[in-house]
Design a protein around this motif. Structure first.
Motif, mmCIF file in Angstrom:
data_model
loop_
_atom_site.group_PDB
_atom_site.id
_atom_site.type_symbol
_atom_site.label_atom_id
_atom_site.label_comp_id
_atom_site.label_asym_id
_atom_site.label_seq_id
_atom_site.Cartn_x
_atom_site.Cartn_y
_atom_site.Cartn_z
ATOM 1 N N ASN A 134 0.849 -1.191 0.000
ATOM 2 C CA ASN A 134 0.000 0.000 0.000
ATOM 3 C C ASN A 134 0.886 1.244 0.000
ATOM 4 O O ASN A 134 1.568 1.511 0.990
ATOM 5 N N PRO A 135 0.911 2.016 -1.077
ATOM 6 C CA PRO A 135 1.865 3.139 -1.165
ATOM 7 C C PRO A 135 1.503 4.279 -0.225
ATOM 8 O O PRO A 135 2.322 5.152 0.040
ATOM 9 N N HIS A 136 0.267 4.274 0.318
ATOM 10 C CA HIS A 136 -0.179 5.382 1.178
ATOM 11 C C HIS A 136 0.284 5.216 2.616
ATOM 12 O O HIS A 136 0.037 6.064 3.447
ATOM 13 N N GLY A 137 0.906 4.103 2.919
ATOM 14 C CA GLY A 137 1.422 3.901 4.278
ATOM 15 C C GLY A 137 0.465 3.098 5.128
ATOM 16 O O GLY A 137 -0.634 2.729 4.691
ATOM 17 N N GLU A 146 2.822 7.874 11.753
ATOM 18 C CA GLU A 146 4.230 8.312 11.674
ATOM 19 C C GLU A 146 5.146 7.359 12.446
ATOM 20 O O GLU A 146 6.268 7.080 12.024
ATOM 21 N N SER A 147 4.637 6.868 13.598
ATOM 22 C CA SER A 147 5.494 6.002 14.421
ATOM 23 C C SER A 147 5.684 4.625 13.767
ATOM 24 O O SER A 147 6.474 3.815 14.238
ATOM 25 N N CYS A 148 4.960 4.369 12.717
ATOM 26 C CA CYS A 148 5.063 3.053 12.058
ATOM 27 C C CYS A 148 5.566 3.194 10.631
ATOM 28 O O CYS A 148 5.287 2.343 9.781
ATOM 29 N N ALA A 149 6.299 4.266 10.373
ATOM 30 C CA ALA A 149 6.770 4.512 9.007
ATOM 31 C C ALA A 149 7.511 3.294 8.479
ATOM 32 O O ALA A 149 8.300 2.680 9.195
ATOM 33 N N GLY A 150 7.217 2.965 7.249
ATOM 34 C CA GLY A 150 7.921 1.839 6.621
ATOM 35 C C GLY A 150 7.208 0.512 6.778
ATOM 36 O O GLY A 150 7.546 -0.462 6.097
#
Ligand SMILES: Cc1ncc(COP(=O)(O)O)c(C=O)c1O
Length: 390
Positions: A37-40, A47-51
């Motif tokens: 999913n490119p939207h995150g 933010e705390s789970c970026a990536g």
């Protein structure tokens, strides 16, 4: 050595082509290769789970390098100048429970071949053999002298008579026995039996005071595999990370067989943090604390009336076993069971009744807690046992 891995691993597994993804070749750029999913992450505080919208690294080379280095310095066989462990000697699993299952699936033909385990021992060998429809042959540990060591002549005799046995599971230090199995007897087995793999399950190795890890043996004996975990000494049971140390060809087979993304990004990040020097320092301190409390717990409990004063098993893990005696001074499962239930339901301290395991009549297995927890356990144990045995 007369060991031929191609005769041990099931043919389809031996010839398995590992799953490959585009990211084995290209890791950067606009990643439109894995249907993520490119939207995150779809979380409130993303933010705390970026990536985490991306699949994890399938290989974990950095973690493997660090744990290999750690184990190279901690072996019983340091003086023997064995080839050091490298990342190519390691396959990671979702806990060592997954590693146990993987070895069975790699080597044993369902409905035909077998594993050998040594009761009293860890229950998952039997569960995994059932799940995989693989036979389980039992050769008990030596229990008569409370040493819970491997009966090497009996094991060799059984193996020589039964060519369908492909894996031998040795739990060292044992569960529920807490006894390290003599590393020399493990080596003797590996050198005298080459029609399968000797698997040494070292979940509790960091708590052992009578010897170190057998992991470096995998570069001397291609028929040895050693299982470890971050669940015990590293205090990371919730992360679910186990390891198999094996010869490079066997580790390659296990890595080809595993689900490509079995280790999550979260687990991988925490595992790497656990390898930092400060974390290793904390781990060693926490092991030391367990070792101190372990002796104290054993002393306090075995000095109670109705608890055997001879040590049951070893002092090489983060738990001890104590044997409850009846009025006739014999091991007593009834009393041990009621004590276990009362401790759990009234005192709210949960231990483990092991009285039905081979050689463990009347035994409770007790994990070494914090000092405060142990103080409370000893108090409640003494009070409850006293009231029951009156
Ligand atoms: C001997 C032994 N091996 C393996 C395991 C499984 O550990 P993990 O949490 O790595 O799956 C345990 C867990 O209690 C154990 O006692």
């Amino acid at each position: 050595m007369n060991f031929d891995l191609t005769k041990i691993v099931r043919p389809k597994i031996l010839n398995l082509k590992p799953y490959r993804c585009a990211r084995d070749d290209f890791k950067e750029g606009i990643l439109l290769d894995a249907n993520e999913n490119p939207h995150g992450p779809t979380l409130k505080e993303a933010e705390s789970c970026a990536g985490l919208n991306r699949y994890p690294d399938p290989h974990q080379v950095e973690f493997k390098t660090k744990i290999a280095d750690l184990r190279n310095t901690q072996s019983s066989f340091k003086s023997e100048n064995l080839d050091p462990l490298t990342p190519e000697n390691i396959c990671l699993g979702v806990g060592s429970d997954e590693s146990i299952d993987a070895l069975i699936r790699a080597c044993c033909v369902p409905g035909k071949e077998k594993i050998l385990a040594m009761p009293p021992t860890y229950g998952m060998y039997s569960v995994c053999s059932d799940i995989n429809d693989v036979g389980l042959v039992k050769v008990p540990l030596i229990v008569e002298d409370n040493s819970f060591q491997m009966d090497l002549p009996a094991v060799l005799d059984t193996l020589n008579k039964d060519p369908e046995i492909k894996l031998v599971f040795i739990t060292s230090p044992g569960n529920p026995t807490a006894a390290l199995v003599d590393p020399k007897s493990i080596e003797a087995l590996a050198s005298q039996w080459q029609s399968g793999i000797v698997v040494v399950d070292e979940a509790y190795i960091d708590f052992a005071v009578t010897g170190g890890s057998a992991a470096p043996l995998v570069n001397k004996y291609p028929n040895v595999a050693v299982l470890q975990t971050l669940s015990k000494s590293f205090g990371l049971a919730g992360v679910r990370l186990g390891l198999t140390f094996a010869s490079k060809p066997l580790a390659k087979v296990l890595n080809a067989m595993k689900a490509p993304y079995n280790i999550s990004s979260l687990a991988s990040e925490i595992a790497l943090r656990a390898m930092e020097p400060e974390s290793i320092f904390i781990m060693k301190n926490s092991v030391q604390e367990v070792i101190e409390q372990r002796s104290r717990l054993l002393k306090d409990l075995t000095s109670l009336k109705h608890v055997a004063d001879t040590q049951v098993g070893g002092l090489d893990a983060n738990f001890i076993m104590v044997r409850i005696l009846g009025p006739d001074n014999k091991p007593c499962n009834e009393l041990a069971k009621v004590l276990y239930h009362k401790l759990a339901s009234e005192s709210k301290v949960v231990t483990r009744f092991r009285g039905l395991e081979y050689g463990c009549a009347g035994c409770l297995r007790i994990t070494v807690g914090t000092k405060k927890e142990n103080d409370y356990l000893v108090k409640e144990f003494a009070k409850t046992l006293d009231s029951l045995a009156r």
